[in-house]
Write a protein that holds these residues in place. Structure first.
Motif, PDB file in Angstrom:
ATOM      1  N   LYS A 150      22.142   1.478  -2.453  1.00  0.00           N
ATOM      2  CA  LYS A 150      20.925   1.405  -3.262  1.00  0.00           C
ATOM      3  C   LYS A 150      19.923   2.397  -2.686  1.00  0.00           C
ATOM      4  CE  LYS A 150      18.831  -2.602  -3.215  1.00  0.00           C
ATOM      5  NZ  LYS A 150      18.649  -4.046  -3.511  1.00  0.00           N
ATOM      6  N   SER A 151      19.282   3.143  -3.544  1.00  0.00           N
ATOM      7  CA  SER A 151      18.354   4.172  -3.077  1.00  0.00           C
ATOM      8  C   SER A 151      17.072   3.550  -2.534  1.00  0.00           C
ATOM      9  CB  SER A 151      17.996   5.106  -4.239  1.00  0.00           C
ATOM     10  OG  SER A 151      17.184   4.422  -5.185  1.00  0.00           O
ATOM     11  N   PRO A 152      16.346   4.279  -1.668  1.00  0.00           N
ATOM     12  CA  PRO A 152      15.057   3.786  -1.190  1.00  0.00           C
ATOM     13  C   PRO A 152      14.077   3.518  -2.333  1.00  0.00           C
ATOM     14  CG  PRO A 152      15.778   5.619   0.163  1.00  0.00           C
ATOM     15  CD  PRO A 152      16.732   5.540  -0.997  1.00  0.00           C
ATOM     16  N   THR A 153      14.126   4.355  -3.375  1.00  0.00           N
ATOM     17  CA  THR A 153      13.240   4.151  -4.525  1.00  0.00           C
ATOM     18  C   THR A 153      13.487   2.800  -5.170  1.00  0.00           C
ATOM     19  OG1 THR A 153      13.103   6.531  -4.979  1.00  0.00           O
ATOM     20  CG2 THR A 153      12.560   5.036  -6.788  1.00  0.00           C
ATOM     21  N   LYS A 154      14.747   2.430  -5.310  1.00  0.00           N
ATOM     22  CA  LYS A 154      15.052   1.132  -5.915  1.00  0.00           C
ATOM     23  C   LYS A 154      14.648  -0.008  -4.989  1.00  0.00           C
ATOM     24  CE  LYS A 154      18.501  -1.400  -8.523  1.00  0.00           C
ATOM     25  NZ  LYS A 154      19.894  -1.431  -9.069  1.00  0.00           N
ATOM     26  N   ILE A 194      12.133   0.056  -2.993  1.00  0.00           N
ATOM     27  CA  ILE A 194      10.679  -0.022  -3.123  1.00  0.00           C
ATOM     28  C   ILE A 194      10.290  -0.722  -4.420  1.00  0.00           C
ATOM     29  CG2 ILE A 194       8.584   1.355  -3.434  1.00  0.00           C
ATOM     30  CD1 ILE A 194       9.915   3.459  -1.540  1.00  0.00           C
ATOM     31  N   ASP A 195      10.896  -0.310  -5.535  1.00  0.00           N
ATOM     32  CA  ASP A 195      10.573  -0.920  -6.827  1.00  0.00           C
ATOM     33  C   ASP A 195      10.862  -2.421  -6.824  1.00  0.00           C
ATOM     34  OD1 ASP A 195       9.770   1.509  -7.807  1.00  0.00           O
ATOM     35  OD2 ASP A 195      11.557   1.862  -9.039  1.00  0.00           O
ATOM     36  N   GLU A 196      12.026  -2.800  -6.296  1.00  0.00           N
ATOM     37  CA  GLU A 196      12.388  -4.215  -6.264  1.00  0.00           C
ATOM     38  C   GLU A 196      11.447  -5.012  -5.373  1.00  0.00           C
ATOM     39  OE1 GLU A 196      17.215  -3.969  -7.178  1.00  0.00           O
ATOM     40  OE2 GLU A 196      16.506  -4.339  -5.134  1.00  0.00           O
ATOM     41  N   SER A 197      11.010  -4.401  -4.288  1.00  0.00           N
ATOM     42  CA  SER A 197      10.082  -5.084  -3.384  1.00  0.00           C
ATOM     43  C   SER A 197       8.713  -5.271  -4.042  1.00  0.00           C
ATOM     44  CB  SER A 197       9.938  -4.302  -2.077  1.00  0.00           C
ATOM     45  OG  SER A 197      11.170  -4.250  -1.380  1.00  0.00           O
ATOM     46  N   ILE A 198       8.275  -4.282  -4.807  1.00  0.00           N
ATOM     47  CA  ILE A 198       7.016  -4.406  -5.547  1.00  0.00           C
ATOM     48  C   ILE A 198       7.102  -5.566  -6.528  1.00  0.00           C
ATOM     49  CG2 ILE A 198       5.565  -3.304  -7.300  1.00  0.00           C
ATOM     50  CD1 ILE A 198       6.236  -0.605  -5.957  1.00  0.00           C
ATOM     51  N   VAL A 199       8.199  -5.644  -7.257  1.00  0.00           N
ATOM     52  CA  VAL A 199       8.377  -6.705  -8.252  1.00  0.00           C
ATOM     53  C   VAL A 199       8.459  -8.071  -7.569  1.00  0.00           C
ATOM     54  CG1 VAL A 199       9.948  -7.633 -10.006  1.00  0.00           C
ATOM     55  CG2 VAL A 199       9.430  -5.188  -9.963  1.00  0.00           C
ATOM     56  N   GLU A 212       0.800  -1.233   0.000  1.00  0.00           N
ATOM     57  CA  GLU A 212       0.000   0.000   0.000  1.00  0.00           C
ATOM     58  C   GLU A 212       0.830   1.279   0.000  1.00  0.00           C
ATOM     59  OE1 GLU A 212       0.312  -1.244   4.392  1.00  0.00           O
ATOM     60  OE2 GLU A 212      -0.276  -2.258   2.533  1.00  0.00           O
ATOM     61  N   LYS A 213       2.120   1.198   0.290  1.00  0.00           N
ATOM     62  CA  LYS A 213       2.960   2.399   0.332  1.00  0.00           C
ATOM     63  C   LYS A 213       4.121   2.252  -0.648  1.00  0.00           C
ATOM     64  CE  LYS A 213       1.799   3.407   5.161  1.00  0.00           C
ATOM     65  NZ  LYS A 213       0.864   4.511   4.839  1.00  0.00           N
ATOM     66  N   HIS A 214       4.164   3.147  -1.654  1.00  0.00           N
ATOM     67  CA  HIS A 214       5.151   3.030  -2.729  1.00  0.00           C
ATOM     68  C   HIS A 214       6.036   4.259  -2.877  1.00  0.00           C
ATOM     69  CE1 HIS A 214       2.244  -0.040  -4.860  1.00  0.00           C
ATOM     70  NE2 HIS A 214       2.828  -0.545  -3.780  1.00  0.00           N
ATOM     71  N   LEU A 215       5.911   5.226  -1.981  1.00  0.00           N
ATOM     72  CA  LEU A 215       6.699   6.452  -2.093  1.00  0.00           C
ATOM     73  C   LEU A 215       7.708   6.544  -0.962  1.00  0.00           C
ATOM     74  CD1 LEU A 215       3.835   9.005  -2.891  1.00  0.00           C
ATOM     75  CD2 LEU A 215       5.358   7.860  -4.517  1.00  0.00           C
ATOM     76  N   VAL A 216       8.873   7.111  -1.274  1.00  0.00           N
ATOM     77  CA  VAL A 216       9.896   7.323  -0.239  1.00  0.00           C
ATOM     78  C   VAL A 216       9.325   8.187   0.872  1.00  0.00           C
ATOM     79  CG1 VAL A 216      12.168   8.312   0.247  1.00  0.00           C
ATOM     80  CG2 VAL A 216      11.787   7.070  -1.903  1.00  0.00           C
ATOM     81  N   SER A 217       8.509   9.164   0.514  1.00  0.00           N
ATOM     82  CA  SER A 217       7.930  10.064   1.520  1.00  0.00           C
ATOM     83  C   SER A 217       7.019   9.312   2.499  1.00  0.00           C
ATOM     84  CB  SER A 217       7.144  11.181   0.838  1.00  0.00           C
ATOM     85  OG  SER A 217       6.124  10.657   0.003  1.00  0.00           O
ATOM     86  N   LEU A 245      16.357  10.185   4.543  1.00  0.00           N
ATOM     87  CA  LEU A 245      16.194   8.736   4.365  1.00  0.00           C
ATOM     88  C   LEU A 245      16.930   8.266   3.118  1.00  0.00           C
ATOM     89  CD1 LEU A 245      14.876   6.120   5.351  1.00  0.00           C
ATOM     90  CD2 LEU A 245      12.881   6.685   3.952  1.00  0.00           C
ATOM     91  N   ASN A 246      16.819   9.027   2.056  1.00  0.00           N
ATOM     92  CA  ASN A 246      17.505   8.655   0.815  1.00  0.00           C
ATOM     93  C   ASN A 246      19.016   8.613   1.020  1.00  0.00           C
ATOM     94  OD1 ASN A 246      17.239   8.318  -2.276  1.00  0.00           O
ATOM     95  ND2 ASN A 246      18.759   9.952  -2.063  1.00  0.00           N
ATOM     96  N   LYS A 247      19.549   9.626   1.683  1.00  0.00           N
ATOM     97  CA  LYS A 247      20.989   9.715   1.910  1.00  0.00           C
ATOM     98  C   LYS A 247      21.490   8.564   2.777  1.00  0.00           C
ATOM     99  CE  LYS A 247      24.525  12.787   3.872  1.00  0.00           C
ATOM    100  NZ  LYS A 247      24.773  14.109   4.531  1.00  0.00           N
ATOM    101  N   VAL A 248      20.766   8.260   3.857  1.00  0.00           N
ATOM    102  CA  VAL A 248      21.197   7.218   4.792  1.00  0.00           C
ATOM    103  C   VAL A 248      21.121   5.826   4.156  1.00  0.00           C
ATOM    104  CG1 VAL A 248      20.607   6.041   6.941  1.00  0.00           C
ATOM    105  CG2 VAL A 248      20.671   8.528   6.871  1.00  0.00           C
ATOM    106  N   VAL A 249      19.986   5.505   3.560  1.00  0.00           N
ATOM    107  CA  VAL A 249      19.818   4.178   2.966  1.00  0.00           C
ATOM    108  C   VAL A 249      20.827   3.956   1.843  1.00  0.00           C
ATOM    109  CG1 VAL A 249      18.244   2.691   1.658  1.00  0.00           C
ATOM    110  CG2 VAL A 249      17.399   3.991   3.618  1.00  0.00           C
ATOM    111  N   LYS A 250      21.048   4.978   1.026  1.00  0.00           N
ATOM    112  CA  LYS A 250      22.022   4.856  -0.071  1.00  0.00           C
ATOM    113  C   LYS A 250      23.430   4.646   0.466  1.00  0.00           C
ATOM    114  CE  LYS A 250      23.139   5.120  -4.475  1.00  0.00           C
ATOM    115  NZ  LYS A 250      23.097   6.413  -5.213  1.00  0.00           N
ATOM    116  N   SER A 251      23.776   5.327   1.575  1.00  0.00           N
ATOM    117  CA  SER A 251      25.127   5.195   2.125  1.00  0.00           C
ATOM    118  C   SER A 251      25.360   3.815   2.734  1.00  0.00           C
ATOM    119  CB  SER A 251      25.377   6.269   3.189  1.00  0.00           C
ATOM    120  OG  SER A 251      24.580   6.045   4.345  1.00  0.00           O
ATOM    121  N   VAL A 252      24.324   3.222   3.302  1.00  0.00           N
ATOM    122  CA  VAL A 252      24.464   1.924   3.962  1.00  0.00           C
ATOM    123  C   VAL A 252      24.371   0.762   2.966  1.00  0.00           C
ATOM    124  CG1 VAL A 252      23.405   0.333   5.632  1.00  0.00           C
ATOM    125  CG2 VAL A 252      23.623   2.756   6.184  1.00  0.00           C
TER     126      VAL A 252
END
Length: 303
Positions: A241-245, A247-252, A213-218, A231-238
């Motif tokens: 991979k960006s939060p958007t990616k 999310i997309d991979e999890s949807i797929v 039900e939730k597909h946006l980084v926000s 969130l984008n900066k932290v997740v990408k650094s760890v």
């Protein structure tokens, strides 16, 4: 503790618990009671490959004594070797496509089995490696590997001969095994990175709970009380991979499980994962998989 598992015992397991490929398929896709254990080399000979993206409500634990094992967990591929473990947490999506040359043990277990009659729910909190965000690969030191193998041998002997009639004994040995792993398991933390890693782990956990039900980084930034940029900066650094990616991979991944484990139409699959536009869903799926959802389902049916 060092008593070897004889041929009669492994054949007894096969005859008692796996009578057809259908039985085995159900074992892999659903709960086989609350616990089962089998030698990898016995199980793998009966598996029809590939095993498409699937999800079970139990945890899976693999320990190798020889060879290597390859598995895709979530959107990442992992390989383990002799004296290493692989843990697939309950609810995580997994798949594998080829027969590896290996030997070892595979256990499938439910949280209820760990708690049993004597343990408390808090015990589960002690085992970080059972969380959806944990590192699934665990390398054992030589001494710990000896203990793990002895415990698995003892559990298998009792399970093959008696099933779960001695469940308290099997549970006690298995909790000891998890405690041994806990000693050597290295969580995904580092000096100066604890806050970033904790936030990333919480993001992954929320992603697992809310992906339909939730597909946006926000959306996730709001749940975590941080800004989308942070969130984008932290997740990408760890994770690189960006939060958007993520999310997309999890949807797929969700879509692949539904395409395999249900008879939903393509539009119904899209709707189940919160996407109303079927054409957008198909484009997103093809972007990550290289084929359409329809082609993916046909490929599974042929295999």
């Amino acid at each position: 503790m060092n008593q070897p598992i004889n041929t009669h015992s492994t054949e007894a397991f096969r005859g008692k618990y796996i009578k057809s490929e259908t039985d085995l398929d159900l074992m892999l896709k659903t709960d086989f009671g609350k616990f089962f254990i089998v030698k990898v080399e016995d199980l793998i000979r009966m598996i029809k490959l590939p095993v498409p993206p699937s999800r079970a409500t139990t945890h899976t634990f693999i320990y190798l004594t020889e060879g290597e094992a390859n598995m895709t967990i979530g959107s990442q591929s992992f390989t383990i070797y002799k004296d290493e473990c692989l843990i697939v947490p309950a609810g995580q999506v997994y798949s594998f496509s080829k027969h590896d040359i290996n030997k070892g043990y595979l256990c499938n277990f439910h949280n209820d089995f760990i708690i049993g009659k004597f343990a408390k729910n808090d015990l589960l909190k002690e085992f970080d490696f059972l969380n959806i965000w944990a590192n699934p690969c665990i390398k054992l030191n030589p001494q710990c590997s000896i203990f793990i193998r002895q415990l698995l041998e003892r559990i298998l002997i009792d399970y093959v001969e008696n099933g779960l009639s001695n469940i308290e004994i099997i549970q006690s040995y298995f909790i000891a095994l998890l405690c041994e792993i806990n000693i050597v398991q290295k969580p995904l933390t580092g000096v100066g990175q604890n806050a970033s890693i904790n936030l990333t782990n919480k993001f992954k956990e929320l992603l697992f709970k809310h992906i339909r039900e939730k597909h946006l980084v926000s959306d996730y930034a709001s749940l975590l009380n941080v800004s989308p940029n942070h969130l984008n900066k932290v997740v990408k650094s760890v994770t690189d991979k960006s939060p958007t990616k993520w999310i997309d991979e999890s949807i797929v991944l969700e879509a692949k499980v539904l395409l395999y484990q249900t008879s939903f139409s393509i539009s119904e699959v899209a709707s189940q994962i919160g996407i109303d536009d079927q054409s957008y869903f198909s484009r997103l799926f093809k972007k990550y998989e290289g084929i359409s959802p329809f082609q993916f389902r046909k490929m599974i049916e042929v295999s």
